[in-house]
Scaffold this active site. Sequence first.
Site, mmCIF file in Angstrom:
data_model
loop_
_atom_site.group_PDB
_atom_site.id
_atom_site.type_symbol
_atom_site.label_atom_id
_atom_site.label_comp_id
_atom_site.label_asym_id
_atom_site.label_seq_id
_atom_site.Cartn_x
_atom_site.Cartn_y
_atom_site.Cartn_z
ATOM 1 N N GLY A 42 0.810 -0.948 0.244
ATOM 2 C CA GLY A 42 0.261 0.223 -0.072
ATOM 3 C C GLY A 42 0.915 1.165 -0.089
ATOM 4 C CB CYS A 43 0.195 4.467 1.903
ATOM 5 S SG CYS A 43 0.957 5.883 1.795
ATOM 6 C CG PHE A 44 6.168 4.765 -0.688
ATOM 7 C CD1 PHE A 44 5.557 6.082 0.046
ATOM 8 C CD2 PHE A 44 6.885 5.158 -1.951
ATOM 9 C CE1 PHE A 44 5.912 7.340 -0.710
ATOM 10 C CE2 PHE A 44 6.983 6.080 -2.442
ATOM 11 C CZ PHE A 44 6.246 7.332 -1.705
ATOM 12 C CD1 TRP A 45 4.734 8.688 2.923
ATOM 13 C CD2 TRP A 45 3.029 9.451 2.559
ATOM 14 N NE1 TRP A 45 4.721 9.412 2.229
ATOM 15 C CE2 TRP A 45 3.275 10.031 2.111
ATOM 16 C CE3 TRP A 45 1.739 9.385 3.740
ATOM 17 C CZ2 TRP A 45 2.632 11.080 1.370
ATOM 18 C CZ3 TRP A 45 1.073 10.218 3.043
ATOM 19 C CH2 TRP A 45 1.898 11.576 1.984
ATOM 20 C CB CYS A 46 1.945 2.520 5.643
ATOM 21 S SG CYS A 46 -0.006 3.766 5.825
#
Length: 183
Positions: free
Chosen positions: A16-20
Amino acid sequence: MLETNSTLERATFGGGCFWCTEAVFQEVKGIQKVISGYSGGNAPGKPTYREVCSGLTGHAEVIQLTFDPKIISYRDLLLIFMTTHDPTTLNRQGADVGTMYRSVIYYHNKEQQQIAKEVFEALKDVFDAPIVTELSELETFYEAEDYHQDYYKTNPRQGYCSYVITPKLNKLRKLHADKLSVK
């Protein structure tokens, strides 16, 4: 490239989102470095965030880890990865939808490929739906723009961070407390 005499290894995951995903692995013992980036696409040249988000490049948002296998094994990294996102949804993680948010493991060598297959087999009955995580050989990794690096660390009060990443980190701490450098 890692030095040839180095004992450090690399792993590349998209959940998913790479920030997570970046925030999760920054808390794990034995991780030396986490870089957010893009991989798995077919567009020529280094893609931008805007291009990846368009869905036209075929790239996924990923992280690339440099880790010490004497401290944490690749198998344990995979177990953390598979249990801190939903590996049963195709091209989606929560509200993030599109091929750029697919669940994917890009293996760096045949040993990593084999370990990933073993982890898939071991976890197949843990989830309510089949695992759809893509397993592919890493071809090219592109580092994301600077403002994506260490995103949660520098923006913990930002809305997405508060509502999506903080609960994910709480789950991580509950499931994998013994493998974390930050408690």
